[in-house]
Design a protein around this motif. Structure first.
Motif, PDB file in Angstrom:
ATOM      1  N   VAL A 193      10.541  24.054  50.824  1.00  0.00           N
ATOM      2  CA  VAL A 193      11.679  24.773  49.748  1.00  0.00           C
ATOM      3  C   VAL A 193      12.163  23.968  49.983  1.00  0.00           C
ATOM      4  N   PRO A 194      13.439  23.077  49.385  1.00  0.00           N
ATOM      5  CA  PRO A 194      14.269  22.758  49.293  1.00  0.00           C
ATOM      6  C   PRO A 194      15.724  23.097  50.621  1.00  0.00           C
ATOM      7  N   ALA A 195      15.985  22.887  51.406  1.00  0.00           N
ATOM      8  CA  ALA A 195      16.881  23.539  52.691  1.00  0.00           C
ATOM      9  C   ALA A 195      18.172  23.746  51.647  1.00  0.00           C
ATOM     10  N   ILE A 196      18.395  24.142  51.171  1.00  0.00           N
ATOM     11  CA  ILE A 196      19.697  24.927  50.249  1.00  0.00           C
ATOM     12  C   ILE A 196      20.553  25.321  50.932  1.00  0.00           C
ATOM     13  N   LYS A 197      20.160  26.523  51.634  1.00  0.00           N
ATOM     14  CA  LYS A 197      20.865  27.490  52.418  1.00  0.00           C
ATOM     15  C   LYS A 197      21.371  26.581  53.468  1.00  0.00           C
ATOM     16  N   LEU A 198      20.792  25.895  54.723  1.00  0.00           N
ATOM     17  CA  LEU A 198      21.830  24.993  55.671  1.00  0.00           C
ATOM     18  C   LEU A 198      22.215  24.656  55.256  1.00  0.00           C
ATOM     19  N   ALA A 199      22.381  23.079  54.020  1.00  0.00           N
ATOM     20  CA  ALA A 199      23.491  22.749  53.565  1.00  0.00           C
ATOM     21  C   ALA A 199      24.763  23.619  52.480  1.00  0.00           C
ATOM     22  N   ALA A 200      24.474  24.584  52.400  1.00  0.00           N
ATOM     23  CA  ALA A 200      25.397  25.508  52.084  1.00  0.00           C
ATOM     24  C   ALA A 200      26.166  26.063  52.907  1.00  0.00           C
TER      25      ALA A 200
ATOM     26  N   THR B  67      21.506  29.948  43.623  1.00  0.00           N
ATOM     27  CA  THR B  67      21.951  31.026  43.152  1.00  0.00           C
ATOM     28  C   THR B  67      22.625  32.406  44.205  1.00  0.00           C
ATOM     29  N   GLN B  68      20.727  32.302  45.017  1.00  0.00           N
ATOM     30  CA  GLN B  68      21.050  33.318  46.462  1.00  0.00           C
ATOM     31  C   GLN B  68      21.692  32.516  47.247  1.00  0.00           C
ATOM     32  N   PHE B  69      21.888  31.408  47.785  1.00  0.00           N
ATOM     33  CA  PHE B  69      22.590  31.083  48.799  1.00  0.00           C
ATOM     34  C   PHE B  69      24.029  29.851  48.584  1.00  0.00           C
ATOM     35  N   ALA B  70      23.806  29.661  47.608  1.00  0.00           N
ATOM     36  CA  ALA B  70      25.075  28.485  47.560  1.00  0.00           C
ATOM     37  C   ALA B  70      25.787  28.757  46.299  1.00  0.00           C
ATOM     38  N   SER B  71      25.953  29.651  45.872  1.00  0.00           N
ATOM     39  CA  SER B  71      26.834  30.560  44.783  1.00  0.00           C
ATOM     40  C   SER B  71      28.458  29.736  45.328  1.00  0.00           C
TER      41      SER B  71
END
Length: 268
Positions: free
Chosen positions: A96-103, A130-134
């Motif tokens: 999945v896109p590493a959105i949590k890591l970047a955020a 919404t979950q990790f980069a709000s």
């Protein structure tokens, strides 16, 4: 006996995941599978892709008998991961896109998501943000062209100017982004170029996290220190994937390379 990991993608993008797994776990036997007969995935309807991905992966698992399957494609993961986990008796790891890591590193700033149009527009991606980069502002850019440019790059073609022109306008017209998530496994193959052109941006992908997950699922025994074999399979019988072959050969000799016969399976 060495564990075998099957790494699947429609094209060469999954090689970015394979590279990370090889670096962390050189003892594993790695088999790379390309569905080049149906490339590219990002422009096809989900229902057609679901059946295709399941048929290809089940065919490969039946022939190659891996201990674990990596779906090294964001599009394929979001579409087919539940079905594959239900039908296969081995662990299936998706990306999945590493959105949590970047955020987590951006501290409420501006981050970018560079992915295929299909990934950009999925509800799954909305939920990740919404979950990790709000607390961050996420700027999205969907590109199928960059997938093709990565494929051309792997064939040895000079794509630097085309890549810079293609995403440069988006970067220049967006508030300063400290991190850009490479939400397609093809895109990390271009990281050296991206880092050179935009050194102040942290280019983030999920390859390292996937490799660590494989290590958790397939622990290595103390005496298993010899480098594992490399294998290559593809679905377009008359289209030898020379770029993938060249990439793998830089890591060691390829023990086996052959087209895969895709069977039709019945499933609900």
């Amino acid at each position: 006996m060495k564990h075998t990991v099957l790494i699947f993608d429609s094209g060469v993008g999954g090689l970015s995941i394979l590279q990370e797994v090889r670096q962390l776990l050189p003892n594993l036997k790695l088999s790379y599978l390309m569905d080049n007969a149906a490339f590219p995935y990002g422009i096809q309807p989900d229902d057609i892709l679901l059946r295709r991905i399941v048929n290809v992966c089940r065919s490969a698992v039946e022939v190659l008998q891996p201990d674990l399957l990596i779906i090294a494609c964001n599009t394929a993961s979001t579409i087919a991961l539940p079905a594959l986990r239900e039908q296969l008796a081995i662990p299936v790891v998706g990306v999945v896109p590493a959105i949590k890591l970047a955020a987590n590193s951006a501290h409420g700033g501006h981050i970018g998501l560079l992915a295929t149009p299909a990934t950009i527009n999925r509800t799954y991606t909305d939920d990740l943000i919404t979950q990790f980069a709000s607390g961050c502002t996420v700027h999205r850019f969907g590109s199928s062209e960059l997938v093709l440019l990565a494929e051309e790059f792997m064939l040895g073609h000079d794509v630097d100017r085309a890549v810079i022109d293609h995403i440069g306008k988006w970067i220049d017209s967006t508030p300063t982004m400290t991190h850009i998530v490479l939400g397609c496994t093809h895109f990390p193959l271009l990281t050296p170029l991206l880092q050179t052109q935009w050194p102040k941006i942290q280019w983030t992908d999920s390859g390292t996290a996937i490799a660590r997950r494989v290590k958790q699922l397939l622990p290595v025994t103390a005496d298993d220190t010899q480098s594992g074999d490399l294998q290559l399979s593809w679905t377009a019988a008359n289209q030898m994937p020379s770029a993938a072959e060249n990439f793998l050969s830089q890591m060691g000799s390829i023990a086996h390379a052959a087209p895969l016969l895709v069977k039709e399976f019945s499933y609900t």
